[in-house]
Design a protein around this motif. Sequence first.
Motif, PDB file in Angstrom:
ATOM      1  N   SER A   1       0.820  -1.212   0.000  1.00  0.00           N
ATOM      2  CA  SER A   1       0.000   0.000   0.000  1.00  0.00           C
ATOM      3  C   SER A   1       0.850   1.255   0.000  1.00  0.00           C
ATOM      4  CB  SER A   1      -0.938   0.001   1.217  1.00  0.00           C
ATOM      5  OG  SER A   1      -0.165  -0.081   2.412  1.00  0.00           O
ATOM      6  N   SER A   2       2.092   1.140   0.463  1.00  0.00           N
ATOM      7  CA  SER A   2       2.987   2.301   0.448  1.00  0.00           C
ATOM      8  C   SER A   2       3.706   2.449  -0.889  1.00  0.00           C
ATOM      9  CB  SER A   2       4.016   2.168   1.572  1.00  0.00           C
ATOM     10  OG  SER A   2       4.855   1.048   1.336  1.00  0.00           O
ATOM     11  N   GLU A   3       3.369   1.568  -1.818  1.00  0.00           N
ATOM     12  CA  GLU A   3       3.943   1.586  -3.173  1.00  0.00           C
ATOM     13  C   GLU A   3       5.431   1.207  -3.198  1.00  0.00           C
ATOM     14  OE1 GLU A   3       2.102   1.962  -6.054  1.00  0.00           O
ATOM     15  OE2 GLU A   3       0.582   1.711  -4.511  1.00  0.00           O
ATOM     16  N   ARG A   4       5.906   0.612  -2.134  1.00  0.00           N
ATOM     17  CA  ARG A   4       7.283   0.125  -2.169  1.00  0.00           C
ATOM     18  C   ARG A   4       7.290  -1.274  -2.759  1.00  0.00           C
ATOM     19  NH1 ARG A   4      11.604  -0.587   2.836  1.00  0.00           N
ATOM     20  NH2 ARG A   4      12.927  -2.116   1.760  1.00  0.00           N
ATOM     21  N   PRO A   5       8.116  -1.553  -3.788  1.00  0.00           N
ATOM     22  CA  PRO A   5       8.164  -2.896  -4.386  1.00  0.00           C
ATOM     23  C   PRO A   5       8.620  -3.934  -3.365  1.00  0.00           C
ATOM     24  CG  PRO A   5       9.288  -1.279  -5.769  1.00  0.00           C
ATOM     25  CD  PRO A   5       9.014  -0.599  -4.458  1.00  0.00           C
ATOM     26  N   PHE A   6       8.150  -5.159  -3.556  1.00  0.00           N
ATOM     27  CA  PHE A   6       8.591  -6.237  -2.686  1.00  0.00           C
ATOM     28  C   PHE A   6      10.085  -6.538  -2.872  1.00  0.00           C
ATOM     29  CE2 PHE A   6       4.033  -7.988  -2.954  1.00  0.00           C
ATOM     30  CZ  PHE A   6       3.642  -7.241  -1.848  1.00  0.00           C
ATOM     31  N   LEU A   7      10.542  -6.561  -4.123  1.00  0.00           N
ATOM     32  CA  LEU A   7      11.929  -6.917  -4.417  1.00  0.00           C
ATOM     33  C   LEU A   7      12.842  -5.722  -4.146  1.00  0.00           C
ATOM     34  CD1 LEU A   7      13.831  -9.134  -5.532  1.00  0.00           C
ATOM     35  CD2 LEU A   7      13.486  -8.148  -7.806  1.00  0.00           C
TER      36      LEU A   7
ATOM     37  N   ALA B   1      16.350  -5.531  -8.321  1.00  0.00           N
ATOM     38  CA  ALA B   1      15.201  -5.180  -9.156  1.00  0.00           C
ATOM     39  C   ALA B   1      15.499  -5.299 -10.649  1.00  0.00           C
ATOM     40  CB  ALA B   1      14.727  -3.764  -8.831  1.00  0.00           C
ATOM     41  N   GLU B   2      16.738  -5.062 -11.045  1.00  0.00           N
ATOM     42  CA  GLU B   2      17.058  -5.080 -12.474  1.00  0.00           C
ATOM     43  C   GLU B   2      17.151  -6.489 -13.043  1.00  0.00           C
ATOM     44  OE1 GLU B   2      21.336  -4.485 -13.698  1.00  0.00           O
ATOM     45  OE2 GLU B   2      21.464  -3.705 -11.631  1.00  0.00           O
ATOM     46  N   PHE B   3      17.206  -7.500 -12.176  1.00  0.00           N
ATOM     47  CA  PHE B   3      17.506  -8.844 -12.663  1.00  0.00           C
ATOM     48  C   PHE B   3      16.268  -9.655 -13.032  1.00  0.00           C
ATOM     49  CE2 PHE B   3      21.090  -7.494 -10.024  1.00  0.00           C
ATOM     50  CZ  PHE B   3      22.076  -7.509 -10.993  1.00  0.00           C
ATOM     51  N   GLY B   4      15.253  -9.683 -12.183  1.00  0.00           N
ATOM     52  CA  GLY B   4      14.048 -10.429 -12.512  1.00  0.00           C
ATOM     53  C   GLY B   4      14.331 -11.911 -12.699  1.00  0.00           C
TER      54      GLY B   4
ATOM     55  N   GLU C   1      33.023  -8.682 -19.526  1.00  0.00           N
ATOM     56  CA  GLU C   1      31.710  -8.919 -20.142  1.00  0.00           C
ATOM     57  C   GLU C   1      31.909  -9.393 -21.574  1.00  0.00           C
ATOM     58  OE1 GLU C   1      29.050  -5.573 -20.433  1.00  0.00           O
ATOM     59  OE2 GLU C   1      30.390  -4.473 -21.714  1.00  0.00           O
ATOM     60  N   PRO C   2      31.034 -10.274 -22.075  1.00  0.00           N
ATOM     61  CA  PRO C   2      29.854 -10.826 -21.423  1.00  0.00           C
ATOM     62  C   PRO C   2      30.232 -11.726 -20.246  1.00  0.00           C
ATOM     63  CG  PRO C   2      30.304 -12.019 -23.464  1.00  0.00           C
ATOM     64  CD  PRO C   2      31.242 -10.855 -23.421  1.00  0.00           C
ATOM     65  N   TYR C   3      29.403 -11.706 -19.196  1.00  0.00           N
ATOM     66  CA  TYR C   3      29.708 -12.493 -18.009  1.00  0.00           C
ATOM     67  C   TYR C   3      28.501 -13.332 -17.600  1.00  0.00           C
ATOM     68  CZ  TYR C   3      27.788  -8.076 -16.297  1.00  0.00           C
ATOM     69  OH  TYR C   3      27.021  -6.947 -16.140  1.00  0.00           O
ATOM     70  N   TYR C   4      28.796 -14.440 -16.944  1.00  0.00           N
ATOM     71  CA  TYR C   4      27.772 -15.313 -16.373  1.00  0.00           C
ATOM     72  C   TYR C   4      26.850 -14.451 -15.516  1.00  0.00           C
ATOM     73  CZ  TYR C   4      25.953 -19.270 -13.574  1.00  0.00           C
ATOM     74  OH  TYR C   4      25.160 -20.178 -12.939  1.00  0.00           O
ATOM     75  N   ASP C   5      25.531 -14.632 -15.661  1.00  0.00           N
ATOM     76  CA  ASP C   5      24.599 -13.651 -15.106  1.00  0.00           C
ATOM     77  C   ASP C   5      24.625 -13.551 -13.584  1.00  0.00           C
ATOM     78  OD1 ASP C   5      23.346 -16.116 -14.775  1.00  0.00           O
ATOM     79  OD2 ASP C   5      21.369 -15.412 -15.397  1.00  0.00           O
ATOM     80  N   SER C   6      25.061 -14.602 -12.886  1.00  0.00           N
ATOM     81  CA  SER C   6      25.084 -14.510 -11.423  1.00  0.00           C
ATOM     82  C   SER C   6      26.140 -13.523 -10.930  1.00  0.00           C
ATOM     83  CB  SER C   6      25.312 -15.884 -10.787  1.00  0.00           C
ATOM     84  OG  SER C   6      26.676 -16.197 -10.662  1.00  0.00           O
ATOM     85  N   TYR C   7      27.156 -13.238 -11.731  1.00  0.00           N
ATOM     86  CA  TYR C   7      28.182 -12.297 -11.292  1.00  0.00           C
ATOM     87  C   TYR C   7      27.559 -10.948 -10.942  1.00  0.00           C
ATOM     88  CZ  TYR C   7      31.719 -15.393 -13.487  1.00  0.00           C
ATOM     89  OH  TYR C   7      32.521 -16.439 -13.857  1.00  0.00           O
ATOM     90  N   ALA C   8      26.760 -10.425 -11.865  1.00  0.00           N
ATOM     91  CA  ALA C   8      26.166  -9.106 -11.663  1.00  0.00           C
ATOM     92  C   ALA C   8      25.249  -9.106 -10.449  1.00  0.00           C
ATOM     93  CB  ALA C   8      25.399  -8.680 -12.909  1.00  0.00           C
ATOM     94  N   ALA C   9      24.442 -10.154 -10.309  1.00  0.00           N
ATOM     95  CA  ALA C   9      23.506 -10.222  -9.194  1.00  0.00           C
ATOM     96  C   ALA C   9      24.250 -10.317  -7.860  1.00  0.00           C
ATOM     97  CB  ALA C   9      22.570 -11.407  -9.367  1.00  0.00           C
ATOM     98  N   CYS C  10      25.311 -11.100  -7.802  1.00  0.00           N
ATOM     99  CA  CYS C  10      26.046 -11.268  -6.549  1.00  0.00           C
ATOM    100  C   CYS C  10      26.807 -10.000  -6.169  1.00  0.00           C
ATOM    101  CB  CYS C  10      26.998 -12.450  -6.639  1.00  0.00           C
ATOM    102  SG  CYS C  10      26.152 -14.047  -6.708  1.00  0.00           S
ATOM    103  N   ILE C  11      27.370  -9.318  -7.156  1.00  0.00           N
ATOM    104  CA  ILE C  11      28.013  -8.028  -6.873  1.00  0.00           C
ATOM    105  C   ILE C  11      26.986  -7.058  -6.301  1.00  0.00           C
ATOM    106  CG2 ILE C  11      29.130  -6.011  -7.919  1.00  0.00           C
ATOM    107  CD1 ILE C  11      30.370  -8.028  -9.971  1.00  0.00           C
ATOM    108  N   ALA C  12      25.793  -7.051  -6.898  1.00  0.00           N
ATOM    109  CA  ALA C  12      24.729  -6.161  -6.422  1.00  0.00           C
ATOM    110  C   ALA C  12      24.308  -6.511  -5.005  1.00  0.00           C
ATOM    111  CB  ALA C  12      23.530  -6.228  -7.373  1.00  0.00           C
ATOM    112  N   MET C  13      24.130  -7.804  -4.721  1.00  0.00           N
ATOM    113  CA  MET C  13      23.724  -8.220  -3.379  1.00  0.00           C
ATOM    114  C   MET C  13      24.754  -7.820  -2.329  1.00  0.00           C
ATOM    115  SD  MET C  13      21.721 -11.872  -3.698  1.00  0.00           S
ATOM    116  CE  MET C  13      22.802 -12.730  -4.826  1.00  0.00           C
TER     117      MET C  13
END
Length: 395
Positions: free
Chosen positions: A6-12, A17-20, A127-139
């Motif tokens: 209700s506060s319009e904050r996304p769950f993710l 958010a960029e990965f989906g 790059e190109p890099y295995y997609d988990s690299y970007a997600a793990c750096i972000a986390m």
Amino acid sequence: MTGMTSSERPFLNRRLAEFGTTIFAEMSALAVSTGSINLGQGFPDTDGPQEIREAAVRALRNGRGNQYPPGPGVPELRAAVSAHQERRYALSYDPDTEVLVTAGATEAIAAALLALLEPGDEVIAFEPYYDSYAACIAMAGGTRVPVTLRPHEGSFRLDLDELRDAVTDRTRLLLVNTPHNPTGTVLTREELAEIAKLAVERDLLVVTDEVYEHLVFDGAEHVPLASFPGMRERTVTIGSSGKTFSFTGWKVGWVTAPPALVSAVRSAKQFLTYVASGPFQYAVAEALALPDAYFDAFRADMLAKRDVLAAGLAAAGFEVFRPQGTYFITTDIRPLGESDGFAFCRALPERAGVVAIPNAVFYDHREAGAPFVRFAFCKRTQVLEEAARRLKAAW
């Protein structure tokens, strides 16, 4: 559900958010719904050695690994990893303090980055890099700095000057992958020596993903970065059983590094899976001790499959970058009159009954990867031949 409160904050959270959903899930679902041959996701369609499967069954029956294994991994596997690094590369690691077993290489990458990065640290990745690299750096709160491998004379090559220029005072870590997924590039001894020199000069940590170490072709050699002067003490080397023994579902990987780095990675890993794959760890210990004949035959089989698919793709009109390593082939779709890899791959199942992956998902600079598409050749030969026939018939 809209994914909003209700506060319009996304769950993710914002970092993810960029990965989906991964492109692999999307394309594998498309393969199922269309009945297409799936050359997208990199898993074999046959199991590995019978004797290693039986070793897993034996461990289960004998009650080995059915309860929590030791946090660092079962002693037999840690000893086998240590022996493998010594036998193959003359790299000596203490199995008790310098080896850590993980839930596949993916967890090893996540644990290493979560352990070693502070928010704001920069990570250079090819790059190109295995997609988990970007997600793990972000986390981990890090900032990824891509250095692009570009096509040159039939392969994708690293520009060492561009790599040097990418290093700043905020650079904490180099994330290196060789043999390289998705391009199939194997960094040369000379290139690795320059990377090592840079890491030492700028006092950088290095995480190196070597899961395709046993799949190198055409006279290429796999040389661990940790073997260069000044590198053992700053390098986290990641290996995996899934790619080498065709048991990707077992999720058994490992880290080798000096005690302080292993301890750091273990501190993060213990709050991810804690432990995993108990009985399979015993089986993989036996697999790593297989004679050289197994590894030679495995490589020869994949080389033959590479050549079948490469010839089929070329006959269908693709420009083919023949890989020196891994079990993927990158192609350029522009000779087919196409330029958008996403649109091409989403249409390919209906058009040809084949699924592939658009390389652009592996880039920050999406335009640099737009015309490139990746096919996996870790499938039965008759499957590859049928895929080649379908592709040729579609153009």
